[in-house]
Design an enzyme around this catalytic site. Sequence first.
Site, short mmCIF file in Angstrom:
data_model
loop_
_atom_site.label_atom_id
_atom_site.label_comp_id
_atom_site.label_asym_id
_atom_site.label_seq_id
_atom_site.Cartn_x
_atom_site.Cartn_y
_atom_site.Cartn_z
N SER A 37 0.85 -1.19 0.00
CA SER A 37 0.00 0.00 0.00
C SER A 37 0.89 1.25 0.00
CB SER A 37 -0.95 -0.03 1.21
OG SER A 37 -1.85 1.03 1.16
N HIS A 63 -2.74 -1.03 -3.21
CA HIS A 63 -3.91 -0.19 -2.93
C HIS A 63 -3.80 1.10 -3.74
CE1 HIS A 63 -4.31 -2.24 1.27
NE2 HIS A 63 -4.86 -2.96 0.32
N ASP A 86 -4.33 -5.13 6.19
CA ASP A 86 -4.74 -5.92 5.03
C ASP A 86 -3.61 -6.85 4.61
OD1 ASP A 86 -6.38 -6.80 2.97
OD2 ASP A 86 -5.68 -5.26 1.58
#
Length: 347
Positions: free
Chosen positions: A171, A197, A293
Amino acid sequence: MIQVFIVDDSAVVRQVLTQILNKDPEIEIIGFASDPIFASEKLSSVWPDVFILDIEMPRMDGISFLKKIMSEKPTPVIICSSLAEKESETAVLAMKLGAVDIIEKPKVGLKNFLEESEILFIDSVRAASNARVKTHSFQNDDSKFLENHKQPKTDFSKIDTTDKLIAIGTSTGGTQALEFILTQLNIHCPGIVIVQHMPEKFTEAFANRLNQVCKIQVKEAKDGDRVQLGSAYIAPGNKHMEIYLSGAQFHIRVLDGPLVNRHRPSVDTLFHSVAKAAGKNAKGIIMTGMGNDGANGLLKMKQSGAHTIAQDEASCVVFGMPKEAILKGAVNTILPLSKIVGEVQYF
């Protein structure tokens, strides 16, 4: 206290962002400006912990101002931009120059979007405040072994199917980390599937730019793609990506679905599918990023026989996702980014 400075030519954006960020007692808006020229005048007396920056503005564009920030006093920058094709490509360039996050800004319904995205902006500012944005000098320990001899680009129609699979989740800070890894791989590396992401359309621009600078083929994943040697597939923004086995071949499924860990695409969704489809024939890598995540999915990969790796804190921009995976017991090995290259190439 996290001090924020907003640079955007929209009075609505400046006003609403100030209102929603001020709801967090740990965030303070110390200034705003309608363009970088006005911002520069105000910044002679104050300097924030985080910038929120538009791209298309009068007198000086956001990219030029970003370069100025990074050269004078490197500071976390969040790009808040629309999804026009030109701006998507420019936003990806901004990430390469050091921006730590991109937030999609619609061209219509802007005020409602900003108000509904309160948690998104607050979380992004909090993550950015912890980011390391100084220029990294990654010394690659495997560089001598990864000379690519100017090999030709992979032809998707001719290359063999991979029997090994690399799954990467990342991310904040991931765009730079992925470029560092992928540009050093040659066409004999296993197939790679990636969740970064990033908003819709930005992923396509990101994949296209990587494809221009890598020896391997890099593309935004499409539903039904067959995973092949010497190729990397990036999950499209606003879609989940899964891997499934058809015969002896790994294929990609791109699908809608609810947010997982507040993300779509989700690293957990990818890792869970890889655990089921590939087992010990996969390697899972969790890299720089905020939140948790990927931690559960990486644990599932480890339990299925896959070797799992977390990027170390020193080389992360934000040591959130790797830390959560480590705490969960999902990680076999912790490595600096420079060591991860060889783990991908020689699996």
